[in-house]
Design a protein around this motif. Structure first.
Motif: not given
Ligand code: COA
Ligand code: AMP
Length: 631
Positions: A74-77, A300-312
C-alpha cells in the motif's frame, strides 16, 4: 503454550536444529544440508550449500499459493496526495518486467546495482528485480549528497544505477539528477547505464547513451524468471557509518536473510500472513530493507510504503490516519518521530479522530527510546510499546520483546531480552564478563545468527578489525550497556564515534574529515550533543589556520554549507563554533567525551591525562555562545 525461555533455551541447546527447523518456512530450490558453516571461523556463513531466490520467496510463492489477489504494497503519499495498492500478482508482473529490462541490458547474477530512490513502490520493485536476477543491490538514502553517492559507487562498482528523478521533502522538491550526475562525475568507476523513474514533480533530462526511462527500458523485453543463488550469495550491500569517513559496506547473505526475517514477522512483530504491517522508515536504511521491503513480503504480509513525515504532511495525525485507514496491525517507527508528534500535539488531539482498534502494538528502534516518549505513546495508543535493539550489521532484532511467542513484561528503558541466535554478554575492557547490573561493552558470542553480516564488502581486514579483534570470540557491537537480574538488556551509549541523529546513524569522524577540508580550518572536532527532538545533534569545534582573520560567522556558515554539500542534509549539521584550542590528552588525543559532558551539562571526572585543563573553560564559553548546555 510456548514460552520465550523455552524457545531461547531450545536454540541454545541445539542452534543447528533450531535454524534447520526455522528454514522449513522458506521455499528452497535446493534445501540446505546444514545450517552453520564454520569452515572459515571466525568468519561464519549459514545455509551455504542451499539454492534459493529472494524475490521468489517475497513475491512469486504467494501468487503460486493462490494469494495473488492479496495486497503486497500500500503506497500512501500524503506529500503528493496519492495512494496506490499493489497485489502480489501485480507486483510479480512489475518486478519480472523490470528484471527483464535489467537482464536485457546485461545485468547478471553478482552484478551490483545502486538504487537511489525516495519512498515510492518502485524502490521496492527495483530491489526485488535485482534479487530476482541475483544482482546485488545497494540502496543509497536520498538525503545523502553526491559525494557520499560517489564514495559508494567507487566501493561497490555498480554496473547500473536505478534512480528516481526526484524526492519530495516538505516545502521542496529534491532534484536527484544533479546528485547522481555529480556522483558519476566524481567517481572513478562509471556505471554502464542508469534507469530513471520519472516523477512529474521534476522530470529529469536524460543523458543520451547512459540513461533510459523506467518504462521505455521495459518496452518489449521478456519478463525475467527467478535466478537461483547459493545460500551465501549477497542479497545486498548497505553502507553504514563507522569511525572513519569511509562507510562500511554491510553484506547481507541471501538464505539467512530469508530465514531470519521470516521468523521475526510472527515471533517478534506478531503478524500473520495477510495482516498489514507498517514500518515508517526509509528504504535507504536497514529498517527499510528488512521491514518495508523484505520481511513483510517474505512472510506474506501487506507492507505500507509511506512517503511523508510524522508531522506537517499535513499534520500530526498522519500516522493515526494511515493506521486506521489501512488496518495496520503492527507499527514500527523511530522514537524521534513520536517526539516530533508529541511536541506538535502534546494532548494527542489528532489521535481522537481515528479508530485505532486494529493496532496491536508499537515497535520502536533505531535509537534509545526515552522513557517519556514510551509512556506518552503507551497512554496515547493504549497498546504495548516495544522497544527493540538492532543494527544495520545484524539486519534484525538482537534484543526485543518476543510478542508472538510470549509478550514479556515491559521494563521501560530496556529493549527486553536477547532473541534466539544471540548470546549477548557484557564485557569489561579485558574481555571478561561483568557482574549482573554492571556497565560494560555489549558483545555477542560468535557465531552471529543467520542474516547478520558475514563480512564487509571487499574489506575483510576492516571487518575483522572493526568487529572481531577487540574481544576474540565475540562480535563487538559498538554499544555499551548492562543486563539486569532478569536478563533484560539496557543500551546506554556508543563506544565509538557514531552518533544518532533523528534515528539516522552518522559518523562524527566523517564530519571531521569534511570540516578539515575547509581551507581555513586547521583542526576540528565534532561531537553529538543531546537534543530533545532528534536525540543527538552534531556540533563542530573549529580551530583556524594561523593568520586567518576573516569573520568567524562566515567561516561557520561555509562549514555548514560544506557539510550539506559533502554529506547531505541528513547530517543536520547546523552548529559550529570557532575555538583557539581543543582539549587533549598529553599524547594528543582529543577529549571528545568531556566536551559532550560539558555541552550536555553533565558532571565528569577530570581525566588525569589531560594536557591543559584550562582549555575546558574556553570550550564552556564557546558552547555557551551556542546556548549549551540547554536549560
Ligand atoms: N531526501 C532528501 N533530504 C532529506 C531526506 C531525504 N530522503 N530525509 C531528510 N532530508 C533532509 C530534511 O529535509 C532536512 O533538511 P533541512 O535541513 O533542509 O530541513 C534534513 O535532511 C534533516 O532531516 P531530519 O533529521 O529527518 O529532520 P526533519 O526536521 O526533516 O524531520 C523528524 C524531523 C523527526 C520528523 C524526522 O527526522 C523523522 O521523521 N524521523 C524518523 C526517523 C526515521 O524514520 N529513522 C529511520 C530509522 S528507523
Ligand atoms: P543502525 O545501524 O542505523 O540501525 O544503528 C544502530 C545503532 O543505533 C545501535 O548500535 C545503537 O547505538 C542504536 N540503536 C538502535 N536501536 C536502539 C535501541 N532500541 N535502543 C538504543 N539504541 C539503539
Amino acid at each position: 503454550m510456548m514460552s520465550y525461555s523455552k524457545v531461547y533455551e531450545g536454540w541454545k541447546a541445539d542452534p543447528e536444529a533450531f535454524w534447520m527447523e526455522t528454514a522449513e518456512a522458506i521455499d528452497w530450490v535446493e534445501k540446505p544440508s546444514r545450517a552453520l558453516n564454520d569452515d572459515n571461523a571466525p568468519l561464519y556463513e549459514w545455509f551455504t550449500d542451499a539454492k534459493v531466490n529472494g524475490c521468489y520467496n517475497a513475491v512469486d510463492r504467494h501468487v503460486e499459493a493462490g494469494n495473488g489477489d492479496r495486497l503486497a504494497i500500500i503506497y500512501d503519499s500524503p506529500i503528493t496526495g496519492t495512494q496506490e495498492k499493489i497485489t502480489f500478482a501485480d507486483l510479480q508482473t512489475r518486478v519480472a518486467s523490470l528484471a527483464g529490462a535489467l537482464a536485457a541490458k546485461g545485468i547478471e547474477k553478482g552484478d551490483r546495482v545502486i538504487i537511489y530512490m525516495p519512498m515510492v513502490p518502485q524502490a521496492l520493485e527495483a530491489m526485488l528485480a535485482c534479487a530476482r536476477l541475483g544482482a546485488v543491490h545497494s540502496v543509497v538514502f536520498g538525503g545523502f549528497a553526491a559525494h557520499e553517492l560517489a564514495v559508494r559507487i567507487d566501493d561497490c562498482k555498480p554496473k547500473a544505477i536505478i534512480a528516481a528523478s526526484c524526492g519530495i521533502e516538505p516545502g521542496r522538491v529534491v532534484d536527484y539528477k544533479p546528485l547522481y550526475d555529480g556522483a558519476i562525475e566524481q567517481s572513478k568507476h562509471k556505471p554502464e547505464f542508469c534507469i530513471i523513474f520519472q516523477r512529474e514533480e521534476a522530470v529529469a533530462e536524460l543523458v543520451e547513451g547512459r540513461d533510459v526511462e523506467w518504462y521505455a527500458a521495459q518496452d518489449g523485453v521478456a519478463p525475467a524468471d527467478c535466478v537461483p543463488v547459493e545460500g551465501n550469495h549477497p542479497a545486498y550491500v548497505l553502507y553504514t557509518s563507522g569511525t572513519t569517513g569511509a562507510p562500511k559496506g554491510v553484506v547481507r547473505p541471501t538464505a539467512g536473510h530469508l530465514v531470519a526475517l521470516n521468523w521475526t514477522m510472527k515471533n517478534i512483530y506478531n503478524v500473520d500472513p495477510g495482516d498489514v504491517f507498517w514500518a515508517a522508515s526509509d528504504v535507504g536504511w536497514v529498517v527499510g530493507h528488512s521491514y518495508i521491503c523484505y520481511g513483510p513480503l517474505i512472510h506474506g504480509n501487506t507492507t505500507v510504503v509511506f512517503e511523508g513525515k510524522p508531522i506537517g504532511t499535513p499534520d500530526a495525525g498522519t500516522f493515526w490516519r494511515l493506521i486506521s485507514e489501512h488496518n495496520v496491525r503492527s507499527f514500527f517507527t523511530a522514537p524521534t518521530a513520536f517526539r516530533a508528534i508529541k511536541r506538535e500535539d502534546p494532548k494527542g488531539e489528532f489521535r481522537k479522530k481515528y479508530d485505532l482498534s486494529c493496532l496491536r502494538a508499537l515497535y520502536l528502534a533505531g535509537e534509545r527510546a526515552d522513557p517519556d516518549t514510551i509512556v506518552w505513546a503507551q497512554d496515547l495508543l493504549g497498546v504495548p510499546v516495544y522497544d527493540h535493539w538492532w543494527q544495520t550489521e545484524t539486519g534484525w532484532t538482537i534484543a526485543g520483546n518476543p510478542a508472538g511467542i510470549e509478550a514479556l513484561p515491559v521494563k521501560i528503558g530496556s529493549p527486553t531480552v536477547a532473541m534466539p541466535g544471540y548470546d549477548v554478554q557484557i564485557l569489561d575492557e579485558g574481555g571478561n564478563p561483568v557482574a549482573v547490573g554492571e556497565l560494560g561493552a555489549i558483545a555477542i558470542k560468535l557465531p552471529l545468527p543467520p542474516a547478520t553480516l558475514p563480512n564487509l564488502w571487499n574489506a575483510e581486514e576492516r571487518f575483522k578489525k572493526s568487529y572481531l579483534s577487540t574481544f576474540p570470540g565475540y562480535y563487538e557491537t559498538g554499544d555499551a550497556g548492562m543486563i539486569d537480574e532478569d536478563g533484560y538488556l539496557y543500551i546506554m551509549a556508543r563506544t565509538d564515534d557514531v552518533i544518532n541523529v533523528a534515528g539516522h546513524r552518522l559518523s562524527t569522524g566523517a564530519m571531521e574529515e569534511v570540516l578539515a577540508s575547509h581551507p581555513d580550518v586547521a583542526e576540528c572536532a565534532v561531537i553529538g550533543v543531546a537534543d530533545d527532538l532528534k536525540g543527538q545533534l552534531p556540533l563542530g569545534f573549529l580551530c583556524l589556520t594561523k593568520g586567518v582573520n576573516r569573520p568567524h560567522a562566515d567561516i561557520v556558515k561555509e562549514c555548514v554549507a560544506l557539510m550539506r554539500d559533502q554529506i547531505g542534509p541528513v547530517a543536520a549539521f547546523k552548529l559550529a563554533v570557532v575555538v583557539d584550542r581543543l582539549p587533549k590528552t598529553r599524547s594528543g588525543k582529543i577529549l571528545r567525551a568531556i566536551m559532550v559532558k560539558i555541552a550536555d551539562g553533565q558532571d565528569f571526572k577530570m581525566p588525569a591525562t589531560i594536557d591543559d585543563p584550562a582549555i575546558l573553560d574556553e570550550i564552556r564559553e564557546a558552547l555557551a555562545t551556542l546556548g549549551y548546555p540547554a536549560s
